[in-house]
Design a protein around this motif. Structure first.
Motif: not given
Lengths: 316, 208, 59
Positions: A8-11, A287, B106-108, B110-111, B114
Motif C-alpha cells: 500500500d506504500v511501495d511500487v 497514505p 499515493w504509492r511509490g 507520491r504521498a 495526494w
C-alpha cells in the motif's frame, strides 16, 4: 531487498511498455468540452439571483416583527445581544470540551446592540421635537432607570399594535421607549435605517455586519429561508434558492447537523467544525494510515481500472 | 568570470536542480506507460480545464465590478457561466479523488501529490464558499448569517468575518484563487515529476 | 442588448423540489448532481477506453 515491500506504500519500477500520449491535445480537448458544457448549462438553466432583502422590505412586510426585534436589541434578548464573542462578552459562546475558542479570541468585532442598532441610528435622524426629547431623556437616565423602562415595555410588548403606520403599546413607566421604537420603525420603513447601519464607519463601506446581524435577529429572514428550504435542519447549507444545485460538496458537513449529539447540543457548531477538521486531516493523511490505505487494494476496484494491464500480464 | 564562478551561481544551481527534477520530456511527456488506459484518467485534466473556465468567467465578472451581474442580462449570463463551471469543477474533482483513492495513487513516493490534492480540494471549498457569500443577494444574506455561527465558534470569526462583504470578496477574487492556482500548479508538477502510479503487483496465476 | 437575448431557456427559478427519507432531506437538483457523479465514476471505470489496438502495436 533489505526493506520489506509494503503493497500500500511501495511500487515496483515499471518495466512494461509505453504508448504515445499527446498531453497538449488532451488538455485542449478537455478545455473545449468543459467550455461547451458550461456554455450549454448556462444557456439552458441560467443561474439564481434572488434580490437581497432590506430592513425596509422587512419592516414594511412585518412591522411588528421588526419592532419586537428592535425591542430585543434594547432589552438584550436578541441573538446578537446574547451572542458572546466575537461581538460582545454576553456569554461564553460555544465550547469544544474545555476549549473556549471564541471566548479566548474575544470580542474583536464589538457590537453594542442598544447603541449600534437603536440609539445611534435614531440620533442620525433630522431633529423632531418628540424624538429629540426622547433621546435626551434616554441619555440622561441612569442604567437602572433604562432597565426599568425596558422591562416595563417588554412586559406590555405582547399587546403591541401597528395601526396607521404607528407602533403603539399601552403601558406605563416606560419612559421614551414608545417614541424610540416607533421612530425606529418609521425610520426602517423609509429605508433610512439600512443606510444608517452601513454608513456608521463613514462614507465608503463594504462591511454589512450590522445590518446582516439585525436582519438575522428578526424572524422575517428565517421565514423566507424556511420557505426556500435553506434552514440548517433542512440541510440548507447544501441548498440553493430555486431548483439549482448548491454546494453539494458540503453534504458531510451538513449531515452532522441532522444527527445527535450535534443537533441537540448548544456546542453543535464547534463540534461539527472540530469533527470536520479532524476528518480533513484524516483525508490528508490517508497514505499514512494503516487500514484506510489498504481499502483500495482489498476492494479490488483497481482490477477493473487496470483490466487491460492485468489481461496482458496474464497472457504473457 | 570563470567557469566555476558560473557553476556556483544561485541561478545556475537552481536551473540545474529544476531540470534534473523535471526534465522537459517529463514536464511535457509524449508517451505514457501502457497501463494508463481508462476513462478515469480524464478527470484530472477535466478538473484543470474547469478551473480555467472558472477563472476566465470570474475575470469577465470582475471587468464591470461586483454589482454588474444584478442589473445586466449579459452580466447575469456571465454569472451563469461562472456557476456552472464551478459545478463541473467540483464534479470532476470529486470523481478524480475517488479514482485516485481506488488506485491508491499515493504509492511509490507520491504521498505529497495526494496531500497537495487534498489541500487544493479544501482550498477550493473555501474559495467557493466565499463566492457564495459575496453574491450580494438573498442567498448570500442567508448563507453568511448562518455560516457565521460555525466560524465564530472556532474563534476564527473574529478575523474572518463572513458578514464583511469587502473582506469576503477580496478573499474570493484574490487570496483563495491565488492559493488554489499555486496548489494546483504544485500538484500537477508533482504528478509530472513522479509519473502516474503503476498498478498493484499481482502474482500471475499458474493456471493461466 | 435586450434582456431576452441572454435569458435562460429553462430557468430553474421555481420553488425547489425536495426528497425526504427519515432525517435525510435533499434537493432534487443536488440529488441529480450526486447520482450523476456516482454514475460517471462507475461509467469511467467500466467503459472501454479507445485506442487499445494501437497501444498493442506499439508495445
Amino acid at each position: 531487498m533489505s526493506k520489506r515491500f509494503r503493497p500500500d506504500v511501495d511500487v515496483a519500477p515499471w518495466k512494461g511498455g509505453h504508448s504515445p500520449y499527446d498531453i497538449i491535445k488532451e488538455g485542449t480537448i478537455a478545455l473545449v468540452v468543459v467550455g461547451l458544457l458550461t456554455l450549454i448549462l448556462a444557456v439552458v438553466f441560467g443561474s439564481p439571483d434572488e434580490l437581497a432583502i432590506t430592513i425596509k422590505t422587512w419592516s414594511n412586510a412585518t412591522p411588528l416583527d421588526f419592532a419586537a426585534t428592535a425591542l430585543s436589541e434594547l432589552n438584550l434578548t436578541s441573538g446578537t445581544a446574547q451572542y458572546g464573542a466575537p461581538y460582545n462578552n454576553a456569554s461564553t459562546g460555544q465550547q469544544l470540551g474545555p476549549l473556549q475558542l471564541a471566548k479566548w479570541v474575544g470580542a474583536r468585532i464589538p457590537i453594542n446592540t442598544v447603541n449600534d442598532f437603536v440609539i445611534d441610528p435614531l440620533k442620525s435622524l433630522p431633529a423632531q421635537p418628540d424624538l429629540s426629547t426622547g433621546l435626551k431623556q434616554w441619555s440622561s437616565a441612569s442604567s437602572a432607570t433604562r432597565s426599568h423602562w425596558v422591562s416595563s415595555y417588554t412586559k406590555a410588548s405582547a399587546k403591541m399594535t401597528f395601526v396607521n403606520g404607528q407602533v403603539t403599546v399601552t403601558a406605563s413607566d416606560v419612559g421614551p421607549l414608545p417614541v424610540l421604537i416607533n421612530n425606529l420603525t418609521e425610520m426602517a420603513r423609509s429605508g433610512a435605517l439600512d443606510q444608517a447601519l452601513v454608513t456608521q464607519a463613514g462614507f465608503y463601506t463594504t462591511d454589512f455586519t450590522l445590518p446582516l446581524l439585525f436582519l438575522a435577529d428578526g424572524s422575517y429572514l428565517a421565514s423566507l429561508a424556511d420557505h426556500q428550504h435553506l434552514t440548517g435542519d433542512q440541510w440548507g447549507m447544501m441548498n440553493e434558492t430555486g431548483n439549482y444545485p448548491g454546494q453539494a460538496w458540503l453534504w458531510l458537513y451538513t449531515f452532522w447537523y441532522q444527527i445527535p449529539p450535534f443537533n441537540a447540543s448548544g456546542n453543535g457548531d464547534v463540534l461539527v467544525w472540530g469533527l470536520m477538521m479532524a476528518l480533513s486531516v484524516v483525508l490528508l493523511l490517508v497514505p499514512f494510515i494503516p487500514g484506510l490505505r489498504s481499502i483500495p487494494r482489498k476492494t479490488r476496484i483497481y482490477r477493473v481500472i487496470w483490466r487491460e494491464h492485468y489481461q496482458s500480464v496474464a497472457k504473457e | 568570470m570563470t567557469y566555476t564562478e558560473i557553476e556556483r551561481q544561485w541561478t545556475t544551481r537552481l536551473r540545474r536542480r529544476f531540470v534534473r527534477l523535471l526534465p522537459p520530456e517529463k514536464l511535457l511527456p509524449d508517451t505514457q506507460p501502457t497501463y494508463v488506459s481508462s476513462w478515469i484518467y480524464v478527470f484530472g485534466v477535466t478538473t484543470l480545464a474547469a478551473l480555467a473556465v472558472v477563472i476566465a468567467s470570474g475575470c469577465l465578472l470582475a471587468l464591470r465590478g461586483p454589482q454588474w451581474w444584478h442589473t445586466s442580462s449579459v452580466g447575469h449570463f456571465v454569472n451563469s457561466l461562472h456557476l456552472w463551471s464551478v459545478e463541473i469543477f467540483f464534479f470532476a474533482m470529486v470523481v478524480h479523488l475517488w479514482g485516485k483513492y481506488f488506485m491508491a495513487a499515493w504509492r511509490g513516493g507520491r504521498a505529497l501529490t495526494w496531500m497537495t490534492g487534498v489541500v487544493t480540494f479544501l482550498t477550493s471549498i473555501a474559495a467557493a464558499f466565499t463566492g457564495y457569500v459575496s453574491q450580494s443577494n438573498f442567498d448570500s444574506q442567508w448563507i453568511s448569517t448562518q455560516a457565521k455561527d460555525g466560524i465564530n465558534a472556532t474563534g476564527a470569526g473574529a478575523y474572518f468575518n463572513v458578514l464583511n462583504l469587502g473582506q469576503m470578496l477580496m478573499w474570493h477574487i484574490v487570496l483563495l484563487p491565488l492559493a488554489a492556482i499555486v496548489l494546483t500548479g504544485l500538484h500537477v508538477i508533482l504528478v509530472r515529476v513522479k509519473g502516474v502510479v503503476p498498478p498493484f503487483e499481482e502474482p500471475v496465476k499458474v493456471s493461466q | 442588448m435586450s434582456l431576452t437575448h441572454f435569458a435562460a431557456l429553462l430557468p430553474l427559478d421555481t420553488l425547489g423540489h425536495y426528497l425526504h427519507w427519515h432525517f435525510i432531506q435533499i434537493s432534487v437538483a443536488n440529488f441529480v448532481v450526486i447520482v450523476l457523479m456516482v454514475f460517471t465514476f462507475i461509467a469511467a471505470i467500466f467503459a472501454p477506453f479507445p485506442g487499445r489496438r494501437r497501444r498493442k502495436e506499439n508495445q
